[in-house]
Write an enzyme that holds these catalytic residues in place. Structure first.
Site, PDB file in Angstrom:
ATOM      1  N   GLY A   1      -1.904  -2.503   5.504  1.00  9.19           N
ATOM      2  CA  GLY A   1      -1.780  -3.781   6.194  1.00  9.19           C
ATOM      3  C   GLY A   1      -2.893  -4.710   5.767  1.00  9.19           C
TER       4      GLY A   1
ATOM      5  N   ASP B   1      -3.601   4.944  -2.337  1.00 10.93           N
ATOM      6  CA  ASP B   1      -3.873   4.262  -3.596  1.00 10.93           C
ATOM      7  C   ASP B   1      -5.078   3.352  -3.400  1.00 10.93           C
ATOM      8  OD1 ASP B   1      -2.282   2.438  -1.942  1.00 10.93           O
ATOM      9  OD2 ASP B   1      -2.353   1.132  -3.699  1.00 10.93           O
TER      10      ASP B   1
ATOM     11  N   SER C   1       1.383  -1.340  -4.821  1.00  8.59           N
ATOM     12  CA  SER C   1       0.492  -0.192  -4.923  1.00  8.59           C
ATOM     13  C   SER C   1       0.113   0.006  -6.382  1.00  8.59           C
ATOM     14  CB  SER C   1       1.171   1.079  -4.395  1.00  8.59           C
ATOM     15  OG  SER C   1       1.678   0.871  -3.095  1.00  8.59           O
TER      16      SER C   1
ATOM     17  N   LYS D   1      -9.192   2.940   1.102  1.00  8.95           N
ATOM     18  CA  LYS D   1      -8.225   2.840   2.189  1.00  8.95           C
ATOM     19  C   LYS D   1      -8.269   4.047   3.122  1.00  8.95           C
ATOM     20  CE  LYS D   1      -5.080   0.073  -0.628  1.00  8.95           C
ATOM     21  NZ  LYS D   1      -3.698  -0.091  -1.136  1.00  8.95           N
TER      22      LYS D   1
ATOM     23  N   SER E   1       4.202  -0.137   1.642  1.00  2.93           N
ATOM     24  CA  SER E   1       5.336  -0.609   0.847  1.00  2.93           C
ATOM     25  C   SER E   1       5.839   0.446  -0.128  1.00  2.93           C
ATOM     26  CB  SER E   1       4.945  -1.879   0.080  1.00  2.93           C
ATOM     27  OG  SER E   1       3.826  -1.617  -0.749  1.00  2.93           O
TER      28      SER E   1
ATOM     29  N   ASP F   1       6.118   0.859  -6.972  1.00  3.91           N
ATOM     30  CA  ASP F   1       5.906  -0.225  -6.015  1.00  3.91           C
ATOM     31  C   ASP F   1       4.866  -1.169  -6.582  1.00  3.91           C
ATOM     32  OD1 ASP F   1       5.809  -1.738  -3.577  1.00  3.91           O
ATOM     33  OD2 ASP F   1       3.967  -0.660  -3.100  1.00  3.91           O
TER      34      ASP F   1
ATOM     35  N   ARG G   1      -5.248  -0.132  -4.655  1.00  6.58           N
ATOM     36  CA  ARG G   1      -4.979  -1.542  -4.990  1.00  6.58           C
ATOM     37  C   ARG G   1      -4.927  -2.382  -3.731  1.00  6.58           C
ATOM     38  NH1 ARG G   1       0.076  -3.281  -8.697  1.00  6.58           N
ATOM     39  NH2 ARG G   1      -1.401  -2.577 -10.293  1.00  6.58           N
TER      40      ARG G   1
ATOM     41  N   THR H   1       0.854  -1.196   0.000  1.00  7.33           N
ATOM     42  CA  THR H   1       0.000   0.000   0.000  1.00  7.33           C
ATOM     43  C   THR H   1       0.883   1.238   0.000  1.00  7.33           C
ATOM     44  OG1 THR H   1      -1.871  -1.040   1.139  1.00  7.33           O
ATOM     45  CG2 THR H   1      -1.663   1.308   1.409  1.00  7.33           C
TER      46      THR H   1
END
Length: 292
Positions: free
Chosen positions: A100, A70, A222, A86, A182, A219, A72, A54
């Site tokens: 998480g 984001d 994400s 999120k 991440s 990343d 995803r 994330t």
């Protein structure tokens, strides 16, 4: 560090000698042995850092808070959801980004939001951001990190705008800008280069969008779109779902010109024969009642 008489004797010192001060490297050989054993046997592998998959960010500007995330959601190496939420509601003046385990972040924020609602009903006053931070950190510390929820908490109260980062083990920090997940390193590089005090709202929103896009494109955990949430000191909130959609596929698909040879029009396939069989309509028979 306390050393036994046997240890000091083996090192050539007397039983009453003062232990040496400084760093202790007595576990270096033990750690090397554990690492070499873990590399040979997959069953005894050392625990690794949890990958949240994330990018969530937040910053303070002159009139409030801007949060971003984001959209995803991943399950291992698979993309489980392309457009999830999120940014979670905590109170009318407080929102929270979660990284998480999706279930942990969702239920943790729901629980704290419910507790703050009861507190507002009891005190007849708006919730304070530090109260939400305290409730969250106490709950996460109680479970010793087993609740996988890394949070960016932001909101405005009578003391001004506040931004907190909350780790799964319960440690917190109050910062002018922060990133988690991440993709946090890519997002933090954008913040450290461009963040300034007393940014106005359009500048703050653009900076948050740039930070999330840095995580999206650098990343693998994400991706998809960018959500933003603006919390202002005047009490208004703007939650912008999919404020940026960099991975929209419709224009790309519409830009592809397919060959007309693959388009089969009416009459392309020859009809060899046809047969029409009429069906009997349902007949409804009603009995007339005799009247005398």
């Amino acid at each position: 560090m306390t050393m036994t008489s046997e240890t000091t004797s083996s090192m050539g010192m007397g039983a009453n000698a003062t232990p040496p001060c400084g760093f202790s490297f007595e576990n270096v050989h033990r750690n090397n042995m554990i690492e070499s054993t873990a590399s040979k046997s997959s069953k005894s592998a050392l625990p690794s850092a949890t990958k949240t998959g994330t990018t969530i960010v937040g910053l303070v500007y002159k009139d409030g808070i801007v949060l971003g995330a984001d959209t995803r959601a991943t399950g291992g190496s698979e993309v489980a959801e392309k457009n999830c939420e999120k940014i979670h509601y905590i109170a009318p003046n407080i929102y929270c980004c979660g990284a998480g385990t999706a279930a942990d972040t969702e239920k943790t924020t729901e629980l704290i939001s419910s507790q703050l609602e009861l507190l507002r009903m009891d005190t007849h006053s708006p919730s304070r951001v530090v109260t939400a931070c305290t409730l969250l950190k106490r709950m996460l510390f109680r479970y010793q990190g087993h609740i996988s929820a890394a949070l960016v908490l932001g909101g405005c109260d009578i003391n001004g705008p506040h931004l907190f980062q909350i780790y799964p083990h319960g440690s917190t920090g109050k910062l002018p800008y922060t990133t988690m997940g991440s993709g946090s390193l890519a997002a933090m590089s954008v913040f450290e280069e461009a963040w300034r005090e007393k940014l106005d709202e359009p500048q703050a929103i653009k900076l948050v969008e740039r930070a999330i896009l840095a995580g999206v494109f650098n990343d693998l955990g994400s991706g998809s779109n960018v959500d933003t949430c603006v919390i202002r000191m005047d009490g208004t909130v703007s939650y912008n779902r999919n404020s940026v959609t960099p991975n929209e596929t419709a224009p790309l698909r519409n830009g592809i010109t397919h060959s007309t040879k693959l388009t089969m029009g009416p009459g392309t396939t020859a009809i060899l024969n046809s047969k029409f069989v009429p069906t009997l309509e349902d007949v409804v028979v009603t009995d007339a009642m005799e009247t005398s």
